[in-house]
Design a protein around this motif. Structure first.
Motif, PDB file in Angstrom:
ATOM      1  N   GLU A  29      18.589  -6.636  -5.480  1.00 28.09           N
ATOM      2  CA  GLU A  29      17.188  -6.592  -5.275  1.00 28.09           C
ATOM      3  C   GLU A  29      16.868  -5.172  -4.533  1.00 28.09           C
ATOM      4  O   GLU A  29      15.627  -4.735  -4.637  1.00 28.09           O
ATOM      5  N   LEU A  30      17.742  -4.463  -4.169  1.00 28.64           N
ATOM      6  CA  LEU A  30      17.665  -3.138  -3.835  1.00 28.64           C
ATOM      7  C   LEU A  30      17.960  -1.797  -4.802  1.00 28.64           C
ATOM      8  O   LEU A  30      17.904  -0.740  -4.361  1.00 28.64           O
ATOM      9  N   GLU A  31      18.354  -2.192  -5.813  1.00 28.14           N
ATOM     10  CA  GLU A  31      18.784  -1.435  -6.840  1.00 28.14           C
ATOM     11  C   GLU A  31      17.536  -0.658  -7.404  1.00 28.14           C
ATOM     12  O   GLU A  31      17.781   0.691  -7.549  1.00 28.14           O
ATOM     13  N   ALA A  32      16.838  -1.274  -7.825  1.00 27.65           N
ATOM     14  CA  ALA A  32      15.560  -0.616  -8.767  1.00 27.65           C
ATOM     15  C   ALA A  32      14.651   0.320  -7.651  1.00 27.65           C
ATOM     16  O   ALA A  32      14.108  -0.554  -6.637  1.00 27.65           O
ATOM     17  N   ILE A  33      14.161   1.282  -7.905  1.00 28.38           N
ATOM     18  CA  ILE A  33      13.205   1.901  -6.788  1.00 28.38           C
ATOM     19  C   ILE A  33      11.843   1.627  -7.786  1.00 28.38           C
ATOM     20  O   ILE A  33      11.760   2.032  -8.876  1.00 28.38           O
ATOM     21  N   HIS A  34      10.937   1.202  -7.018  1.00 28.69           N
ATOM     22  CA  HIS A  34       9.362   1.007  -7.624  1.00 28.69           C
ATOM     23  C   HIS A  34       8.305   1.944  -7.020  1.00 28.69           C
ATOM     24  O   HIS A  34       8.585   2.417  -6.098  1.00 28.69           O
ATOM     25  N   GLN A  35       7.342   2.025  -7.621  1.00 31.77           N
ATOM     26  CA  GLN A  35       6.390   2.916  -7.363  1.00 31.77           C
ATOM     27  C   GLN A  35       5.237   2.136  -7.013  1.00 31.77           C
ATOM     28  O   GLN A  35       4.869   1.180  -7.521  1.00 31.77           O
ATOM     29  N   SER A  36       4.204   2.486  -6.194  1.00 29.94           N
ATOM     30  CA  SER A  36       2.959   1.781  -5.682  1.00 29.94           C
ATOM     31  C   SER A  36       3.174   0.527  -4.854  1.00 29.94           C
ATOM     32  O   SER A  36       2.919  -0.350  -5.194  1.00 29.94           O
ATOM     33  N   PRO A  37       3.566   0.599  -3.628  1.00 27.11           N
ATOM     34  CA  PRO A  37       3.865  -0.585  -2.927  1.00 27.11           C
ATOM     35  C   PRO A  37       2.655  -1.191  -2.398  1.00 27.11           C
ATOM     36  O   PRO A  37       1.392  -0.546  -2.174  1.00 27.11           O
ATOM     37  N   ASP A  38       2.710  -2.464  -2.174  1.00 28.06           N
ATOM     38  CA  ASP A  38       1.310  -3.012  -1.591  1.00 28.06           C
ATOM     39  C   ASP A  38       1.033  -2.224  -0.251  1.00 28.06           C
ATOM     40  O   ASP A  38       1.550  -2.098   0.549  1.00 28.06           O
ATOM     41  N   PHE A  39      -0.274  -2.055  -0.297  1.00 30.94           N
ATOM     42  CA  PHE A  39      -0.878  -1.298   0.707  1.00 30.94           C
ATOM     43  C   PHE A  39      -0.585  -1.782   2.306  1.00 30.94           C
ATOM     44  O   PHE A  39      -0.150  -1.162   3.188  1.00 30.94           O
ATOM     45  N   HIS A  99      -3.205   7.168  -1.939  1.00 27.62           N
ATOM     46  CA  HIS A  99      -1.853   7.844  -1.526  1.00 27.62           C
ATOM     47  C   HIS A  99      -0.785   6.936  -2.231  1.00 27.62           C
ATOM     48  O   HIS A  99       0.287   7.628  -2.365  1.00 27.62           O
ATOM     49  N   LEU A 100      -0.796   5.687  -2.010  1.00 30.47           N
ATOM     50  CA  LEU A 100       0.201   5.019  -2.436  1.00 30.47           C
ATOM     51  C   LEU A 100       0.626   5.068  -3.996  1.00 30.47           C
ATOM     52  O   LEU A 100       1.657   4.417  -4.348  1.00 30.47           O
ATOM     53  N   ARG A 101      -0.259   5.672  -4.620  1.00 24.46           N
ATOM     54  CA  ARG A 101       0.249   5.706  -5.979  1.00 24.46           C
ATOM     55  C   ARG A 101       1.375   6.839  -6.273  1.00 24.46           C
ATOM     56  O   ARG A 101       2.319   6.782  -7.159  1.00 24.46           O
ATOM     57  N   HIS A 102       1.627   7.504  -5.149  1.00 24.73           N
ATOM     58  CA  HIS A 102       2.703   8.436  -5.100  1.00 24.73           C
ATOM     59  C   HIS A 102       3.906   8.126  -3.894  1.00 24.73           C
ATOM     60  O   HIS A 102       4.548   8.772  -3.595  1.00 24.73           O
ATOM     61  N   PHE A 103       3.869   6.659  -3.797  1.00 28.50           N
ATOM     62  CA  PHE A 103       4.920   6.277  -2.847  1.00 28.50           C
ATOM     63  C   PHE A 103       5.979   5.527  -3.636  1.00 28.50           C
ATOM     64  O   PHE A 103       5.626   4.821  -4.919  1.00 28.50           O
ATOM     65  N   PHE A 104       7.120   5.258  -3.228  1.00 27.26           N
ATOM     66  CA  PHE A 104       8.187   4.591  -3.912  1.00 27.26           C
ATOM     67  C   PHE A 104       8.718   3.769  -2.914  1.00 27.26           C
ATOM     68  O   PHE A 104       8.908   4.050  -1.618  1.00 27.26           O
ATOM     69  N   TYR A 105       9.352   2.381  -3.510  1.00 29.78           N
ATOM     70  CA  TYR A 105       9.873   1.626  -2.272  1.00 29.78           C
ATOM     71  C   TYR A 105      11.290   0.762  -3.015  1.00 29.78           C
ATOM     72  O   TYR A 105      11.051   0.805  -4.229  1.00 29.78           O
ATOM     73  N   LEU A 106      12.105   0.218  -2.134  1.00 30.58           N
ATOM     74  CA  LEU A 106      13.001  -0.504  -2.560  1.00 30.58           C
ATOM     75  C   LEU A 106      12.669  -1.932  -2.180  1.00 30.58           C
ATOM     76  O   LEU A 106      11.956  -2.039  -0.963  1.00 30.58           O
ATOM     77  N   GLY A 107      13.040  -2.990  -2.887  1.00 28.48           N
ATOM     78  CA  GLY A 107      12.568  -4.346  -2.418  1.00 28.48           C
ATOM     79  C   GLY A 107      11.546  -4.905  -2.926  1.00 28.48           C
ATOM     80  O   GLY A 107      11.185  -4.369  -4.247  1.00 28.48           O
ATOM     81  N   LEU A 108      10.820  -5.908  -2.101  1.00 30.63           N
ATOM     82  CA  LEU A 108       9.684  -6.432  -2.678  1.00 30.63           C
ATOM     83  C   LEU A 108       8.261  -5.424  -2.327  1.00 30.63           C
ATOM     84  O   LEU A 108       8.228  -4.980  -1.278  1.00 30.63           O
ATOM     85  N   SER A 109       7.392  -5.494  -3.337  1.00 30.14           N
ATOM     86  CA  SER A 109       5.899  -4.821  -2.997  1.00 30.14           C
ATOM     87  C   SER A 109       5.464  -5.094  -1.647  1.00 30.14           C
ATOM     88  O   SER A 109       4.837  -4.226  -0.717  1.00 30.14           O
TER      89      SER A 109
END
Length: 153
Positions: free
Chosen positions: A11-21, A42-52
């Motif tokens: 679940e931590l392998e994929a990096i996603h874009q635009s987390p939940d605000f 701003h969050l359009r240019h944020f990346f996260y691991l895990g769940l949004s």
């Protein structure tokens, strides 16, 4: 995600874009990082691991012409020392480069050593690009005692 549940490595392998605000703000607030100037845009240019809705870590990029400001690297305590922060920073740098940035700047009070290990060097606040100096993070949100670092891409 059930509170207290630790995500598995898959679940931590994929990096996603635009987390939940709201989730991003909660994680940033938990680390005492500035959020007052952040918007959903701003969050359009944020990346996260895990769940949004419950990110394990996140980082953002703010563009100012050929310069970028790395924003708000945070990793939840239970996911530290797993390379999470390094992976997020590498993704943010690649994104910045892909979008025309030639340099990335960061202000930090706690992670100077982390960023130096990734090629960042001390930059003069007086010689910071005007657009970077005019950001709320540079001009008012981060203390003057913050380390100001630069990495050429």
């Amino acid at each position: 995600m059930v509170p207290g549940t630790i995500l598995g490595m898959s679940e931590l392998e994929a990096i996603h874009q635009s987390p939940d605000f709201a989730a991003a703000l909660r994680l940033l607030d938990s680390a005492d990082l500035p959020t007052s100037d952040l918007t959903e845009a701003h969050l359009r240019h944020f990346f996260y691991l895990g769940l949004s809705t419950a990110p394990a870590g996140l980082v953002g990029v703010e563009f100012h012409g050929p310069d970028a400001l790395l924003r708000s690297l945070v990793v939840a305590p239970e996911y530290r020392s797993r390379g999470t922060g390094a992976r997020l920073v590498a993704r943010a740098e690649a994104y910045a480069r892909d979008h025309g940035a030639v340099a990335v700047y960061i202000l930090t009070t706690t992670a100077e050593r982390f960023f130096r290990a990734r090629g960042y060097i001390t930059a003069s606040r007086e010689q910071a690009p005007v657009a970077i100096r005019e950001t709320p993070e540079f001009s008012s949100l981060c203390p003057a005692s913050s380390a100001f670092l630069l990495k050429r891409l």
